[in-house]
Write a protein that holds these residues in place. Structure first.
Motif, mmCIF file in Angstrom:
data_model
loop_
_atom_site.group_PDB
_atom_site.id
_atom_site.type_symbol
_atom_site.label_atom_id
_atom_site.label_comp_id
_atom_site.label_asym_id
_atom_site.label_seq_id
_atom_site.Cartn_x
_atom_site.Cartn_y
_atom_site.Cartn_z
ATOM 1 N N ALA A 136 -4.170 4.892 8.687
ATOM 2 C CA ALA A 136 -3.208 5.454 7.748
ATOM 3 C C ALA A 136 -3.645 6.851 7.340
ATOM 4 N N VAL A 137 -2.661 7.693 7.121
ATOM 5 C CA VAL A 137 -2.905 9.065 6.662
ATOM 6 C C VAL A 137 -2.176 9.241 5.335
ATOM 7 N N LEU A 138 -2.915 9.644 4.311
ATOM 8 C CA LEU A 138 -2.327 9.910 2.999
ATOM 9 C C LEU A 138 -1.903 11.367 2.952
ATOM 10 N N THR A 139 -0.643 11.629 2.604
ATOM 11 C CA THR A 139 -0.138 12.999 2.578
ATOM 12 C C THR A 139 0.484 13.328 1.228
ATOM 13 N N THR A 140 0.575 14.623 0.956
ATOM 14 C CA THR A 140 1.239 15.124 -0.251
ATOM 15 C C THR A 140 2.241 16.202 0.152
ATOM 16 N N PRO A 141 3.219 16.504 -0.710
ATOM 17 C CA PRO A 141 4.206 17.530 -0.349
ATOM 18 C C PRO A 141 3.597 18.919 -0.185
ATOM 19 N N GLY A 142 2.595 19.254 -1.012
ATOM 20 C CA GLY A 142 1.981 20.566 -0.965
ATOM 21 C C GLY A 142 0.486 20.483 -0.788
ATOM 22 N N ASP A 143 -0.179 21.628 -0.981
ATOM 23 C CA ASP A 143 -1.622 21.681 -0.743
ATOM 24 C C ASP A 143 -2.318 22.514 -1.818
ATOM 25 N N THR A 144 -1.932 22.272 -3.070
ATOM 26 C CA THR A 144 -2.530 22.959 -4.206
ATOM 27 C C THR A 144 -3.559 22.048 -4.872
ATOM 28 N N VAL A 145 -4.260 22.578 -5.865
ATOM 29 C CA VAL A 145 -5.201 21.752 -6.629
ATOM 30 C C VAL A 145 -4.493 20.547 -7.222
ATOM 31 N N ARG A 146 -3.310 20.756 -7.734
ATOM 32 C CA ARG A 146 -2.546 19.643 -8.308
ATOM 33 C C ARG A 146 -2.261 18.587 -7.238
ATOM 34 N N ASP A 147 -1.887 19.025 -6.034
ATOM 35 C CA ASP A 147 -1.652 18.074 -4.940
ATOM 36 C C ASP A 147 -2.919 17.305 -4.604
ATOM 37 N N TRP A 148 -4.057 17.978 -4.627
ATOM 38 C CA TRP A 148 -5.319 17.302 -4.297
ATOM 39 C C TRP A 148 -5.655 16.238 -5.343
ATOM 40 N N LEU A 149 -5.380 16.553 -6.608
ATOM 41 C CA LEU A 149 -5.612 15.567 -7.669
ATOM 42 C C LEU A 149 -4.642 14.396 -7.554
ATOM 43 N N VAL A 150 -3.391 14.687 -7.209
ATOM 44 C CA VAL A 150 -2.419 13.615 -6.964
ATOM 45 C C VAL A 150 -2.891 12.743 -5.798
ATOM 46 N N ALA A 151 -3.379 13.392 -4.731
ATOM 47 C CA ALA A 151 -3.856 12.651 -3.564
ATOM 48 C C ALA A 151 -5.004 11.716 -3.938
ATOM 49 N N GLY A 152 -5.924 12.194 -4.763
ATOM 50 C CA GLY A 152 -7.053 11.356 -5.159
ATOM 51 C C GLY A 152 -6.621 10.149 -5.964
ATOM 52 N N GLN A 153 -5.659 10.357 -6.869
ATOM 53 C CA GLN A 153 -5.167 9.225 -7.657
ATOM 54 C C GLN A 153 -4.421 8.226 -6.773
ATOM 55 N N LEU A 194 0.834 -1.200 0.000
ATOM 56 C CA LEU A 194 0.000 0.000 0.000
ATOM 57 C C LEU A 194 0.873 1.257 0.000
ATOM 58 N N ASP A 195 1.967 1.217 0.757
ATOM 59 C CA ASP A 195 2.906 2.349 0.745
ATOM 60 C C ASP A 195 3.455 2.573 -0.666
ATOM 61 N N GLU A 196 3.818 1.482 -1.351
ATOM 62 C CA GLU A 196 4.364 1.592 -2.710
ATOM 63 C C GLU A 196 3.308 2.125 -3.675
ATOM 64 N N ALA A 197 2.060 1.733 -3.472
ATOM 65 C CA ALA A 197 0.987 2.217 -4.341
ATOM 66 C C ALA A 197 0.850 3.726 -4.234
ATOM 67 N N ALA A 198 0.884 4.247 -3.012
ATOM 68 C CA ALA A 198 0.790 5.695 -2.825
ATOM 69 C C ALA A 198 1.999 6.402 -3.423
ATOM 70 N N GLU A 238 2.210 7.220 -7.140
ATOM 71 C CA GLU A 238 1.402 8.338 -7.634
ATOM 72 C C GLU A 238 1.886 9.680 -7.096
ATOM 73 N N GLY A 239 3.011 9.669 -6.366
ATOM 74 C CA GLY A 239 3.574 10.926 -5.881
ATOM 75 C C GLY A 239 3.081 11.356 -4.527
ATOM 76 N N ALA A 240 2.468 10.442 -3.764
ATOM 77 C CA ALA A 240 1.980 10.750 -2.425
ATOM 78 C C ALA A 240 2.688 9.837 -1.429
ATOM 79 N N ARG A 241 2.319 9.974 -0.162
ATOM 80 C CA ARG A 241 2.918 9.155 0.892
ATOM 81 C C ARG A 241 1.816 8.626 1.787
ATOM 82 N N LEU A 242 1.896 7.359 2.160
ATOM 83 C CA LEU A 242 0.942 6.758 3.073
ATOM 84 C C LEU A 242 1.650 6.534 4.407
ATOM 85 N N VAL A 243 1.204 7.254 5.413
ATOM 86 C CA VAL A 243 1.796 7.136 6.746
ATOM 87 C C VAL A 243 0.926 6.180 7.558
ATOM 88 N N SER A 244 1.438 4.978 7.805
ATOM 89 C CA SER A 244 0.691 3.969 8.556
ATOM 90 C C SER A 244 1.001 4.120 10.041
#
Length: 316
Positions: free
Chosen positions: A233-250, A137-141, A144-150
């Protein structure tokens, strides 16, 4: 609007199986040939709980992930351009479907998982996931450019998260406008193509520290004791822009589909992220990027799947 190519029709049907906040399904698609323009449908945004549209765009990102995976099943190579037009903020992505090679076994597994995935709002088995499952699951996140913090049961950050979930739920319970908005998306209408059917809500928790969303005491009379040792688990992204939100969803949908291949279910605790104060405190406690989704992961019976809008309603 009709679609001449049955492959694209199947792709859009699979994409529409994506999870979305309160099953609002806040997306629309314009098809021109083998190019798909995916747009956010602001009329379906939760204007009170989601004023900036973060959850709306995360939902659209999950739609994009399904679209890409379903395209591979049809032997297309999806070429994705995120937010391709700064002058058109509703246009979240343009996807060109280019002829490609046959999908491999892993791609087919994910495509099959689209139809099997469902959100579970019932108690899970009271045990964390195996380490190898968490690693996948960590590798899956990460793919897509995100991080899964378990958060393991003994992790101090888990206690912080649970305290923040409880506080956010208590404050949301006192927010009349938010409760009215939420109630609009809970339905007893068997013909409604969106929203969460009451039958899919599951029991209410009899534990204030359970990491589940509370939908209000008037939606279900059932109560249950929820587990304390399932994986959080908490899914995180480096930033908090629209692009980050779309990355988070994927990333979220790829995590959920990967989990589905292991017969693992997920449920979400989003209230803690809708509250700016508790979201900021969670980000500080984790020190691992910007939190975009909180989920519990574990084994449970399969829950009823929520309805989806017909293709004619999604197409522009």
């Amino acid at each position: 609007m009709s679609i001449d190519d049955p492959r694209i029709e199947r792709i859009l049907a699979a994409a529409s199986r994506a999870p979305s906040v309160h099953n609002t399904q806040p997306w629309s698609v314009h098809v021109h040939g083998t190019t798909l323009d995916v747009r956010a449908d602001d009329s379906r945004r939760l204007t009170h709980a989601d004023p900036a549209g973060r959850e709306m765009f995360v939902s659209c990102g999950a739609f994009l992930a399904n679209l890409r995976i379903a395209a591979r099943r049809e032997s297309f190579r999806p070429v994705l351009s995120l937010v391709p037009d700064d002058g058109d903020p509703a246009l979240v992505a343009r996807v060109d479907l280019v002829p490609g090679v046959l999908p491999d076994a892993d791609e087919l597994d994910l495509a099959v998982a689209i139809e099997r995935r469902s959100t579970s709002r019932v108690p899970f088995e009271d045990q964390p996931l195996d380490a190898d499952v968490v690693d996948d699951l960590d590798e899956a996140a990460a793919s897509e450019g995100a991080r899964l913090v378990s958060l393991a049961p003994q992790a101090p950050e888990r206690t912080v998260l649970l305290d923040l979930v409880r506080r956010a739920e208590e404050e949301a319970g006192r927010d009349h406008t938010g409760r009215v908005e939420q109630a609009r998306w809970i339905t007893n209408d068997p013909d409604r193509p969106d929203g969460i059917p009451v039958s899919a809500l599951g029991p209410a928790s009899d534990d204030a520290l359970a990491p589940v969303r509370h939908f209000g005491g008037d939606t279900t009379s059932d109560r249950a004791a929820f587990e304390h040792r399932s994986t959080l688990a908490v899914l995180t992204t480096p930033g908090d822009t629209v692009r980050d939100w779309l990355v988070a969803g994927q990333a979220l949908e790829r995590v959920l589909l990967t989990a589905t291949t292991y017969f693992v279910h997920a449920s979400f605790a989003t209230t803690v992220l809708e509250n700016p104060a508790t979201r900021a405190e969670l980000a500080t406690a984790l020190d691992a990027g910007v939190p975009q989704m909180v989920m519990r992961l574990g084994y449970s019976p399969t829950s009823p799947r929520t309805p989806r809008r017909p293709a004619d309603d999604v197409l522009r």
